[in-house]
Enzyme design. Structure first.
Site, PDB file in Angstrom:
ATOM      1  N   GLY A   7       0.807  -1.225   0.000  1.00 18.07           N
ATOM      2  CA  GLY A   7       0.000   0.000   0.000  1.00 18.07           C
ATOM      3  C   GLY A   7       0.833   1.264   0.000  1.00 18.07           C
ATOM      4  O   GLY A   7       0.754   2.063   0.945  1.00 18.07           O
ATOM      5  N   PRO A   8       1.642   1.471  -1.067  1.00 15.07           N
ATOM      6  CA  PRO A   8       2.546   2.631  -1.065  1.00 15.07           C
ATOM      7  C   PRO A   8       1.841   3.914  -1.451  1.00 15.07           C
ATOM      8  O   PRO A   8       2.140   4.500  -2.485  1.00 15.07           O
ATOM      9  CB  PRO A   8       3.612   2.238  -2.100  1.00 15.07           C
ATOM     10  CG  PRO A   8       2.864   1.391  -3.088  1.00 15.07           C
ATOM     11  CD  PRO A   8       1.755   0.711  -2.330  1.00 15.07           C
ATOM     12  N   GLY A   9       0.894   4.356  -0.649  1.00 13.65           N
ATOM     13  CA  GLY A   9       0.205   5.628  -0.890  1.00 13.65           C
ATOM     14  C   GLY A   9       1.012   6.758  -0.287  1.00 13.65           C
ATOM     15  O   GLY A   9       2.247   6.731  -0.283  1.00 13.65           O
ATOM     16  N   LEU A  10       0.303   7.751   0.255  1.00 11.58           N
ATOM     17  CA  LEU A  10       0.964   8.926   0.818  1.00 11.58           C
ATOM     18  C   LEU A  10       1.923   8.536   1.940  1.00 11.58           C
ATOM     19  O   LEU A  10       3.099   8.912   1.948  1.00 11.58           O
ATOM     20  CB  LEU A  10      -0.133   9.874   1.343  1.00 11.58           C
ATOM     21  CG  LEU A  10       0.241  11.337   1.482  1.00 11.58           C
ATOM     22  CD1 LEU A  10       0.635  11.917   0.146  1.00 11.58           C
ATOM     23  CD2 LEU A  10      -0.924  12.112   2.090  1.00 11.58           C
ATOM     24  N   LYS A  14       8.174   3.040  -8.146  1.00 15.80           N
ATOM     25  CA  LYS A  14       6.928   3.526  -8.755  1.00 15.80           C
ATOM     26  C   LYS A  14       6.860   3.128 -10.231  1.00 15.80           C
ATOM     27  O   LYS A  14       5.834   2.658 -10.714  1.00 15.80           O
ATOM     28  CB  LYS A  14       6.833   5.050  -8.628  1.00 15.80           C
ATOM     29  CG  LYS A  14       6.245   5.478  -7.298  1.00 15.80           C
ATOM     30  CD  LYS A  14       6.001   6.980  -7.238  1.00 15.80           C
ATOM     31  CE  LYS A  14       5.868   7.392  -5.780  1.00 15.80           C
ATOM     32  NZ  LYS A  14       5.894   8.820  -5.563  1.00 15.80           N
ATOM     33  N   LEU A  64       4.130  10.044  17.826  1.00 14.42           N
ATOM     34  CA  LEU A  64       4.369  10.370  19.238  1.00 14.42           C
ATOM     35  C   LEU A  64       4.694   9.094  20.015  1.00 14.42           C
ATOM     36  O   LEU A  64       4.089   8.043  19.779  1.00 14.42           O
ATOM     37  CB  LEU A  64       3.133  11.050  19.844  1.00 14.42           C
ATOM     38  CG  LEU A  64       2.714  12.368  19.205  1.00 14.42           C
ATOM     39  CD1 LEU A  64       1.413  12.874  19.838  1.00 14.42           C
ATOM     40  CD2 LEU A  64       3.810  13.414  19.357  1.00 14.42           C
ATOM     41  N   GLY A 108      -8.944  20.732   4.911  1.00 17.35           N
ATOM     42  CA  GLY A 108      -8.539  19.344   4.672  1.00 17.35           C
ATOM     43  C   GLY A 108      -8.290  18.564   5.947  1.00 17.35           C
ATOM     44  O   GLY A 108      -7.694  17.490   5.923  1.00 17.35           O
ATOM     45  N   ASP A 124     -13.017   6.561  15.107  1.00 17.26           N
ATOM     46  CA  ASP A 124     -11.561   6.541  14.956  1.00 17.26           C
ATOM     47  C   ASP A 124     -10.890   6.655  16.329  1.00 17.26           C
ATOM     48  O   ASP A 124      -9.931   5.936  16.635  1.00 17.26           O
ATOM     49  CB  ASP A 124     -11.126   7.702  14.045  1.00 17.26           C
ATOM     50  CG  ASP A 124      -9.619   7.776  13.910  1.00 17.26           C
ATOM     51  OD1 ASP A 124      -9.035   6.828  13.356  1.00 17.26           O
ATOM     52  OD2 ASP A 124      -9.017   8.772  14.372  1.00 17.26           O
ATOM     53  N   LYS A 136      -8.569   3.791  18.741  1.00 15.80           N
ATOM     54  CA  LYS A 136      -7.312   4.084  19.445  1.00 15.80           C
ATOM     55  C   LYS A 136      -7.422   3.739  20.926  1.00 15.80           C
ATOM     56  O   LYS A 136      -6.474   3.231  21.531  1.00 15.80           O
ATOM     57  CB  LYS A 136      -6.935   5.553  19.238  1.00 15.80           C
ATOM     58  CG  LYS A 136      -6.534   5.821  17.771  1.00 15.80           C
ATOM     59  CD  LYS A 136      -6.447   7.300  17.440  1.00 15.80           C
ATOM     60  CE  LYS A 136      -6.127   7.490  15.960  1.00 15.80           C
ATOM     61  NZ  LYS A 136      -6.238   8.896  15.533  1.00 15.80           N
ATOM     62  N   GLY A 139      -0.799  13.024   9.891  1.00 11.42           N
ATOM     63  CA  GLY A 139       0.012  13.520   8.771  1.00 11.42           C
ATOM     64  C   GLY A 139       0.987  12.447   8.331  1.00 11.42           C
ATOM     65  O   GLY A 139       1.408  11.615   9.130  1.00 11.42           O
TER      66      GLY A 139
END
Lengths: 358, 358
Positions: free
Chosen positions: A8-11, A54, A145, A202, A216, A220, A335
């Protein structure tokens, strides 16, 4: 040297590859990259590079994705291999036990395996032992973190957890830091305006209900609980869904956003009630060893560390026997860069064990 | 299983022994305990226990302390051994290179080796490599807070440090959180009264000048800098000594405390100036890759996380390329329990490498 198989080489996956291939102190070799449709397996002589994977994934040498074949390739190499799951897929998560039993290590920011059905969680722990393999998932809570690593240290040193409490959603952090600030502007925004701003920046999911429903954060909290030895379950955890009941069936995000002002009076009252008690509103997840774990909108005094939060920071407070005044970790919890950083930290944990004198 | 050789079983050392011997998941065996005068070396058949080591150290079987003999005993065992230096002795710190080259691991809250002469620091790093041994000292900065481990991850993942800034003294944290509070009481205490209260609560050194001169904070900044690859030196670091010049030669702590009110006007003015700018005073250490590292009394806006600090908490903010909004760790940074916890975390790091599937 460690081999890496990237799924899954996305962002986040691309950022992770970019970070690890820049390492000057340790050597990592990418031997497989797979997206949902196609995959590339390296030849022993030609590992994939930051610039080549890629292109190769789009070239004729790419074959249809077959995770069993990918795992066999990874396990057939002389060097140990870490499978890096950068997807959020249930199907990929369900492969971890097989991979671990093959001796493949796993690192991932994918919450599914660790917050899903308890039998899968249990099987993963068992498989890691049987395969003498490691599985780390720091980035499932608070991205990079040092949260799960700190919790692990607290548990393994025999400290007793009194309470784990935190703000685990960058989106909801931003939302309430602005909507319910200790120093509100003279013309404060309504709740719907604040959601709208967050959406346009965003910060929210395409449909903000996916943030506001708390699921979500709930995942966690389940992960934190389980890492602390408390077998929480997503289906029984108390989760306050902030999506107003009458808006849950709005057909799409646009319809939801249009109707959201209907809820402004409700949130304005909550905010006003909090302010009267010299408090602010924060959406928090809480792990409580005494059975009162929850995810909810709660009031915090202005002097509380959660009240002073800014931007979209996450924060977590571990209150324990040894830290009766809590140990607090705070910072960006979402991020691609910080998520990949957390995964890199996990990779270092494994490499330090396998190559302790690198 | 790991062997442990404990040097300096005082408050912290006793707490450490007590914590590790309670571990239910991993096995540690104490094979030597030494104070400054006497030592006990275990027989292979009889490791020292939590209840026996004190008695044995006072019994006729105890022999005069000889650290060379202790190290030889530790190195002669079949299992790997960690030497745990719980002293604050320069002489013990100077032994680390020899021990590491013998393959003995070292963990310690003793700041001397890591903040002293750079050649000793360099030799320790070299010796660890040569001896394939590990040296960890989490508790030298912020006791059990995950500070050095976080810094190590930032460095080893190739992140770039922009700035490391923090409040590293529990004493000075207490002092300024109270003397320069964002919400001062109607009749605030003078500086000398605040010092006096801290002293009577046992928060200061017997002579509070040993806190106010900033040297303890300076040692921590030197350690942080060196761990970040910046070769700071105690002798050249800019350190603001808060002991008024005319009181530096006061013959003893009592004389100093009696004269301290002479400095009240000076500190009251600093506090008032800060307040006019909507700031508070905090005594901070700062690591700056651009050569401006320092230890000084500085002003922080009321909304800054350092301003909201309470009690005697430590706090550290890592500003980096990946964390432009800083990664913050906060909590108790002094006391036997948290110091021993930090040492236990270091012990786990070593045990996880040597027994990865325990």
């Amino acid at each position: 040297m460690l081999n890496l198989a990237i799924i899954g080489p996305g962002l986040v996956g691309s950022e992770f590859i970019s970070q690890v291939l820049k390492s000057t102190t340790r050597t990592f070799r990418i031997i497989a990259v797979s997206n949902s449709k196609r995959m590339v397996l390296s030849q022993t002589t030609a590992p994939l590079t930051n610039s080549s994977w890629k292109t190769q994934l789009e070239s004729p040498s790419a074959t249809p994705t077959d995770l069993a074949k990918l795992a066999a390739h990874a396990a057939s190499q002389q060097e140990p291999c870490v499978v890096v799951d950068c997807t959020s897929s249930d199907a990929v998560a369900e492969c971890y036990p097989v991979w671990l039993r093959m001796g493949l290590h796993v690192i991932t920011p994918n919450k599914k395996a660790f917050s899903g059905p308890l039998p899968l969680w249990d099987d993963i722990q068992k498989a890691a032992k049987e395969g003498k393999a490691h599985v780390f998932h720091e980035s499932t809570v608070g991205a990079g973190l040092p949260i799960l690593s700190t919790l692990r240290d607290l548990i393994e040193t025999g400290d007793d957890i009194t309470r784990i409490e935190g703000i685990f959603s960058g989106t909801l952090s931003y939302l309430f830091n602005n909507f319910s600030s200790p120093n509100p502007p003279t013309t404060p925004s309504t709740f719907s305006q604040t959601v709208s701003t967050a959406k346009s920046l965003g910060y929210t999911e395409p449909d903000p209900r996916d943030d506001l429903n708390g699921m979500d954060v709930a995942r966690k909290v389940v992960i934190l609980g389980r890492c602390a030895g408390i077998p929480l379950d997503l289906t029984t955890l108390h989760v306050e869904n902030m999506v107003p009941e009458q808006l849950r069936n709005a057909p799409n995000a646009d319809a939801f956003m249009q109707q959201l002002p209907e809820a402004d009076a409700h949130f304005a009252k909550l905010n006003e009630d909090a302010r009267k008690e010299q408090c602010v509103l924060r959406y928090v997840g809480c792990v409580d060893p005494n059975g009162q774990s929850s995810v909810k909108l709660a009031k915090y005094p202005l002097a509380h560390p959660f009240a002073a939060l800014t931007g979209s920071d996450n924060v977590i407070a571990f209150t324990t026997r040894i830290f009766p005044s809590p140990l607090i970790v705070q910072g960006a919890g979402a991020g691609a860069a910080v998520t990949a950083f957390g995964m890199f930290c996990d990779l270092l944990k494994i490499d330090r064990i396998l190559s302790p004198h690198a």
